[in-house]
Design a protein around this motif. Structure first.
Motif, PDB file in Angstrom:
ATOM      1  N   TYR A  57      31.828  45.955  27.544  1.00  0.00           N
ATOM      2  CA  TYR A  57      32.163  47.127  28.363  1.00  0.00           C
ATOM      3  C   TYR A  57      33.266  47.960  27.721  1.00  0.00           C
ATOM      4  O   TYR A  57      34.338  47.449  27.369  1.00  0.00           O
ATOM      5  N   VAL A  59      36.128  50.047  28.189  1.00  0.00           N
ATOM      6  CA  VAL A  59      37.051  50.157  29.318  1.00  0.00           C
ATOM      7  C   VAL A  59      37.465  51.595  29.581  1.00  0.00           C
ATOM      8  O   VAL A  59      37.728  51.979  30.723  1.00  0.00           O
ATOM      9  N   LEU A  68      36.520  46.085  36.679  1.00  0.00           N
ATOM     10  CA  LEU A  68      36.551  45.046  35.647  1.00  0.00           C
ATOM     11  C   LEU A  68      36.150  43.697  36.236  1.00  0.00           C
ATOM     12  O   LEU A  68      35.386  42.941  35.629  1.00  0.00           O
ATOM     13  N   TRP A  72      32.895  41.395  35.266  1.00  0.00           N
ATOM     14  CA  TRP A  72      33.088  40.010  34.847  1.00  0.00           C
ATOM     15  C   TRP A  72      32.239  39.070  35.707  1.00  0.00           C
ATOM     16  O   TRP A  72      31.545  38.199  35.180  1.00  0.00           O
ATOM     17  N   TYR A  79      35.118  42.945  26.259  1.00  0.00           N
ATOM     18  CA  TYR A  79      35.600  44.269  26.660  1.00  0.00           C
ATOM     19  C   TYR A  79      36.129  45.033  25.457  1.00  0.00           C
ATOM     20  O   TYR A  79      36.933  44.503  24.676  1.00  0.00           O
ATOM     21  N   VAL A  90      43.269  44.461  30.720  1.00  0.00           N
ATOM     22  CA  VAL A  90      42.170  43.507  30.782  1.00  0.00           C
ATOM     23  C   VAL A  90      42.690  42.078  30.676  1.00  0.00           C
ATOM     24  O   VAL A  90      42.222  41.182  31.389  1.00  0.00           O
ATOM     25  N   ALA A  97      38.729  36.859  29.391  1.00  0.00           N
ATOM     26  CA  ALA A  97      37.864  37.823  28.714  1.00  0.00           C
ATOM     27  C   ALA A  97      38.164  37.866  27.223  1.00  0.00           C
ATOM     28  O   ALA A  97      39.287  37.620  26.779  1.00  0.00           O
ATOM     29  N   LEU A  99      38.574  40.265  24.097  1.00  0.00           N
ATOM     30  CA  LEU A  99      38.935  41.662  23.888  1.00  0.00           C
ATOM     31  C   LEU A  99      38.630  42.081  22.457  1.00  0.00           C
ATOM     32  O   LEU A  99      38.941  41.355  21.512  1.00  0.00           O
ATOM     33  N   GLU A 266      28.245  48.670  23.203  1.00  0.00           N
ATOM     34  CA  GLU A 266      29.468  48.972  23.949  1.00  0.00           C
ATOM     35  C   GLU A 266      29.199  49.994  25.053  1.00  0.00           C
ATOM     36  O   GLU A 266      29.712  51.114  25.025  1.00  0.00           O
TER      37      GLU A 266
END
Length: 407
Positions: A57, A59, A68, A72, A79, A90, A97, A99, A266
């Protein structure tokens, strides 16, 4: 079951659908963002189950902590963050998560904090200078996934992302070689632009990826096709997302990459556009112009600055019999630039005091809000009805909503 009380105090139970009209009947003075968690869950599950790889995702499209968490809970585990503020957000909201710091130009301090404090291991770059910066900031870490961003065409997209980032063809091979030597896993990424209207955008970009891999003769572990997956807006009706997924999968399978190479994407807009709309009030009518209480410095940045036409519905207790006509909007600030040309099709008898729901603002709506001139709103309400348009729900023309919402 427990009732949920939104920001306006309206009780919404899981077995009772709530729509914008119920919010409008409370006569809110400020714009109200109408949230549809079920739409975000549906979008996330679609990508998790149907994209032939990993969905990450973006952000920036909507950094809401509530969103968020919804993503999840719906299976989105990775993310795409573009700033240290997004990294912190995040990491704080979703501690487990993964990153990926996908902005190609980052502050060295941001890289160091992301790596040493928040466990970020994936970074994008498009120059030798950025590669050197990443290695300095991480103290020559041996566990990096480095994604070299290539510049590709945005010809098939409504918003270009081809000018600012991406290594040119002549730069790609030496950069890939240098990144391969430094990386634990080497990736190639690109972005075809926002709101790509044809799967051909990804096919053409993947041809550019193939050429770069062949010229550099490197082993590639990740191919990240970026974002650009479209949503539906007036005048923009893209092919089904499955057509994009098929084209991406077919071209990925033909690339000269590692047998265990991963395919990433993405999505930003595609995961959150249907999550939110905004309920606004008409404060004045002047001919074909409506003065509303949100605008260019609020959720309607795209409508003002790039001429985006969002779907609109007049929200009344009694349906209008008037024909539709095209309106433009003025926002609430004193700035002439606070203008949304549209045209936005609404009944010709729309007047001051009416409420209008403006749809598909989950992406880049609340994310672009400012407090300029003292106009701002954090009012929200959860609604259970369907968004005005959806790439995930197929309806017959006879079932599509009219431009007037009634009980």
């Amino acid at each position: 079951m427990h009732e949920h009380h939104n920001a306006l105090g309206l009780a919404t139970a899981p077995d009772k659908a709530t729509r914008g009209l119920e919010i409008a009947l409370r006569n809110p003075v400020l714009p109200v963002t109408l949230l549809r968690p079920h739409a975000a869950r549906r979008a996330a599950r679609f990508f998790v189950e149907k994209f032939p790889g990993r969905s990450i995702y973006a952000v920036k499209a909507n950094p809401s902590a509530d969103l968020l968490q919804i993503l999840w809970d719906s299976g989105i585990t990775h993310y795409d963050v573009a700033s240290i503020a997004e990294v912190r957000l995040v990491a704080r909201t979703l501690p487990q998560a993964v990153l990926c710091f996908m902005h190609p130009v980052k502050a060295e301090e941001a890289i160091a904090e992301a790596y040493f404090t928040h466990g970020v291991r994936t970074f994008s770059l498009d120059t030798q200078e950025e590669l050197a910066k990443i290695l300095r900031a991480t103290r020559d870490a041996a566990d990096l996934t480095l994604c070299v961003r290539l510049r590709v065409s945005s010809d098939h997209s409504k918003l270009s992302l081809a000018a600012k980032f991406g290594a040119e063809p002549r730069e790609a091979a030496p950069l890939l070689l240098a990144a391969r030597q430094a990386a634990d896993a080497l990736g190639i990424c690109f972005h075809v632009g926002s709101q790509a209207m044809s799967p051909a955008a990804y096919v053409q970009a993947m041809a550019r990826v193939r050429a770069a891999i062949v010229e550099a003769a490197v082993t590639v572990d990740v191919v990240d096709v970026g974002g650009g997956f479209p949503s539906i807006y007036p005048g923009m009706e893209p092919p089904p997302l499955e057509a994009y997924f098929r084209a991406i999968h077919e071209t990925f399978e033909s690339l000269p990459v590692s047998y265990s190479a991963e395919l990433w994407c993405e999505p930003g807009r595609a995961l959150c556009a249907e999550y939110a709309s905004v309920l606004v009030r008409v404060e004045r009518r002047r001919g074909e112009e409506l003065y509303i209480n949100d605008g260019a410095y609020g959720a309607l940045f795209d409508a003002a600055h790039i001429g985006w036409r969002f779907p609109v519905e007049l929200v009344r207790t009694t349906a209008s019999d008037a024909r539709d006509m095209g309106f433009s909007f003025y926002g609430p600030t004193c700035d002439d630039m606070d203008h949304m040309a549209g045209p936005f099709l609404l009944p010709a008898d729309t007047q001051a005091g009416d409420y209008i729901e403006i749809g598909m603002l989950g992406a880049y709506g609340s994310a672009m809000r400012t407090g300029f001139n003292g106009f701002n709103s954090d009012e929200t309400a959860i609604v259970d009805d369907e968004p005005m348009a959806s790439v995930y729900v197929v309806t017959d023309e006879a079932e599509t909503a009219s431009n007037v919402v009634t009980l």
